[in-house]
Motif scaffolding. Structure first.
Motif: not given
Length: 141
Positions: A99-107, A118-121, A138-141
């Protein structure tokens, strides 16, 4: 002394103008102020999606609602090909097993690849989904 007077007057005029209108004396390019360019693909293009788990725990992925989630170990990479059945939108939902937050980094490492790391948020709820829209954005939510 009379030859220096016009130069001194020009310098004083420049300084006064700079003090009254600071925005007119500052120059910059878009490269110095703009954010990163949005990632976009050509509509209808075949896309490979690479997903990499850069967290220390398991992340789960779900491409189609109602299917079994796919577990992704720490450091593991998984690849998906965009279905060629005319599906206009490619979507992926993801969450950390604890349940920890994630940070999505797209390239976009190359012409036909979309990479999602997917990195620790840092803040809840964090990023939870990725969409490749039918216009190629591309969209990230």
């Amino acid at each position: 002394m009379s030859k220096l007077l016009p130069c001194a007057l020009a310098a004083v005029a420049f300084l006064i103008t700079s003090a009254n209108h600071p925005g007119t004396t500052l120059a910059g390019t878009c490269a110095s102020k703009c954010g990163p360019h949005p990632i976009q693909f050509t509509p209808g293009q075949s896309i490979r999606l690479e997903v990499v788990n850069r967290t220390s725990g398991f992340v789960k992925l779900e491409r189609i609602q109602g299917t079994e989630p796919i577990p992704l170990r720490p450091g593991q990479e998984l690849q998906f090909m965009q279905e060629e059945d005319g599906q206009a939108i490619m979507s992926l939902v993801f969450w950390h097993e604890m349940g920890l937050p994630l940070q999505a980094v797209v390239s976009k490492p190359n012409f036909g690849t979309l990479r999602l790391e997917l990195r620790p948020g840092k803040r809840n709820p964090g990023d939870r989904s990725l969409y490749l829209l039918n216009d190629g954005h591309v969209s990230v939510y």
